[in-house]
Design a protein around this motif. Structure first.
Motif, mmCIF file in Angstrom:
data_model
loop_
_atom_site.group_PDB
_atom_site.id
_atom_site.type_symbol
_atom_site.label_atom_id
_atom_site.label_comp_id
_atom_site.label_asym_id
_atom_site.label_seq_id
_atom_site.Cartn_x
_atom_site.Cartn_y
_atom_site.Cartn_z
ATOM 1 N N UNK A 217 -4.985 -13.815 -3.605
ATOM 2 C CA UNK A 217 -5.369 -12.444 -3.252
ATOM 3 C C UNK A 217 -4.247 -11.593 -2.716
ATOM 4 N N UNK A 218 -2.968 -11.884 -3.097
ATOM 5 C CA UNK A 218 -1.845 -11.086 -2.606
ATOM 6 C C UNK A 218 -1.620 -9.871 -3.527
ATOM 7 N N UNK A 219 -1.418 -8.731 -2.887
ATOM 8 C CA UNK A 219 -1.196 -7.472 -3.601
ATOM 9 C C UNK A 219 0.036 -6.804 -3.011
ATOM 10 N N UNK A 220 0.967 -6.373 -3.865
ATOM 11 C CA UNK A 220 2.170 -5.681 -3.408
ATOM 12 C C UNK A 220 1.924 -4.176 -3.499
ATOM 13 N N UNK A 221 2.484 -3.450 -2.550
ATOM 14 C CA UNK A 221 2.400 -1.982 -2.533
ATOM 15 C C UNK A 221 3.612 -1.461 -1.796
ATOM 16 N N UNK A 262 3.042 -6.195 1.573
ATOM 17 C CA UNK A 262 2.082 -7.094 0.923
ATOM 18 C C UNK A 262 0.799 -7.070 1.734
ATOM 19 N N UNK A 263 -0.342 -6.899 1.043
ATOM 20 C CA UNK A 263 -1.658 -7.005 1.675
ATOM 21 C C UNK A 263 -2.418 -8.130 0.996
ATOM 22 N N UNK A 264 -3.483 -8.596 1.661
ATOM 23 C CA UNK A 264 -4.240 -9.738 1.153
ATOM 24 C C UNK A 264 -5.723 -9.397 1.182
#
Length: 479
Positions: A217-221, A262-264
């Motif tokens: 569930x890692x998302x880069x922004x 990075x958000x999860x």
């Protein structure tokens, strides 16, 4: 009453001399005789001389006046013949009174003729009565025409508003029927791109993100998308996916020096973006930008790679972002809200994270967008996922861009005490012009050249001091 006698002075000046008896002196010369004109010639006397005694008017014609005849065509039978100068040259002539008109406007005007000799009829030549009749006729015709038109429009049947059973024709496809490559790219990548909604109190913001690890569930922004919610009580971060579902997100780590974060999310089965390589990207390659510009999720735009290794300083716009990136420049339209979204190549592989745009002031796209290269993103994100922070190489100087007209460089404004630059002997007012033989033409290029190395790397710095150049070796530190 008698006039006063003149004084002796007046008498001497204006009196008659004693020897003069009259008004003028007697010896005054007589006037000259006037010349007498010669008599006229005999021919003029016969033609223009006065008539014989007892006669008036013109002379008789040669041979005498013809006898009077009382005929129908002759003028001498009428009673007024003797007073008509056109009948009797010897009759008296005189001027009569001028013509008198009852109305000044009824006086006849001059008669005008056209080049062919025909009389022109003008409006002012017409009588008042005829003009009035013409005007009244025109008014009657206009009233009748308007009344007929109004009656026809009131009594005509209106066409029906609805036509049941109407169908519109469509043409057959003129192309080969093959789908656009952008369509295939969008279909494959859109599920891996998310919209990010940030709410802090009554304020909110939106951005984009890319799933880089669907299993965890890692998302880069971008850091500037979510930094305002870090450590703020009650702040919310939410990721919205392409299927319309959403999930709360937590900050894993963020790096203001590279503008990455990075958000999860706790959502299994996410589609993960495929990562490309920065070294495989060349100028002119087609690229596709996917994100949520202006809050419009799933927006797809396309363009090409306009430039590589473009130093771009990111101010952060109210966040703690303070970064200089070596960007991939693209003309694919990018607008606010695209930040953190995907820039993919023709194969659908991620080659950059859309981060910034150049603007003329209106805030919209003008064909100059910038993305963080995928290799830089991978290096920073791996550190954020591992430790929550990222480490960068540092030289330990503050600099600004300068030029002397022939050579550009980075002028050292100050050197941090105990820094790698201080230990290597770099001083203030030195101008750095190269790092490991890579030319440095500005302070941004110096930051990019140092950030591309790892802490502990030894680099050769070329600088100008006092008009002469020299090189020093520097062991980069960590920041």
């Amino acid at each position: 009453m008698h006039a006063p006698r003149p004084t002796s002075a007046q008498a001497g000046a204006f009196g008659r001399p004693e020897q003069v008896a009259g008004s003028f002196a007697g010896d005054r010369p007589p006037p000259a005789p006037r010349p007498v004109p010669p008599p006229p010639p005999e021919a003029l006397l016969r033609a223009f001389g006065p008539p014989a005694p007892g006669r008036s008017g013109l002379q008789e014609p040669p041979g005498g006046r013809p006898g009077r005849r009382r005929t129908a065509t002759g003028p001498w039978w009428k009673a007024d013949a003797r007073v008509d100068p056109w009948r009797d040259p010897s009759s008296p002539a005189g001027l009569g009174a001028p013509a008198v008109y009852d109305d000044e406007d009824s006086q006849p005007g001059p008669v005008v003729f056209d080049p062919r000799g025909r009389r022109k009829v003008r409006l002012r030549d017409l009588s008042v009565r005829l003009t009035t009749l013409v005007v009244l006729g025109l008014l009657v015709v206009g009233i009748l025409g308007g009344g007929v038109g109004w009656y026809l429009t009131r009594t005509a049947d209106e066409a029906p508003l609805f036509t049941p059973g109407t169908t519109l024709a469509q043409v057959e496809p003129r192309g080969t029927g093959e789908r656009s490559p952008v369509s295939d790219i969008a279909e494959a990548v859109i599920p891996a791109v998310v919209s990010i909604e940030v709410r802090v109190g009554q304020a909110g913001a939106t951005g984009s993100g890319v799933v880089i690890d669907g299993e965890n569930g890692y998302i880069v922004t971008n850091n500037h998308v979510i930094s305002g919610a870090d450590g703020v009580e009650g702040a919310e971060i939410r990721a919205v996916f392409s299927d319309g579902s959403g999930s709360a997100a937590r900050i894993v780590g963020r790096d203001p020096a590279s503008d990455l974060a990075v958000i999860k999310v706790e959502k299994p089965g996410l589609v993960t973006a495929e990562l490309g390589r920065s070294g495989d990207v060349v100028v002119g390659d087609p690229v596709v930008a996917i994100g949520s510009p202006l809050g419009l999720a799933g927006t797809v735009t396309s363009g090409i790679v306009s430039a590589l290794d473009r130093p771009v300083r990111l101010s952060g716009e109210g966040t703690d972002t303070n970064a200089v990136i070596s960007a991939v420049q693209t003309d694919a339209p990018i607008n606010p809200g695209n930040s953190g979204g995907a820039l993919v190549d023709a194969s659908g592989a991620l080659v950059g994270i859309n981060t910034a745009i150049a603007s003329t002031g209106a805030g919209g796209s003008i064909g100059l967008g910038f993305a963080i290269p995928v290799d830089t993103m991978k290096r920073i994100v791996e550190q954020l996922i591992a430790t929550g922070s990222a480490v960068h190489a540092t030289l330990g100087v503050n600099a600004r861009s300068v030029t002397d007209g022939t050579r550009d460089g980075a002028l050292v404004l100050n050197v941090e005490p105990g820094s790698p630059a201080s230990q290597a002997g770099i001083r203030e007012e030195d101008v750095i012009i190269a790092v490991d033989e890579t030319p440095v033409g500005s302070s941004e290029e110096l930051s990019v050249a140092v950030d591309a190395r790892q802490p502990g790397d030894v680099v050769t710095v070329e600088l100008v001091r006092g008009g002469s150049s020299r090189t020093v070796e520097v062991t980069l530190g960590a920041a």
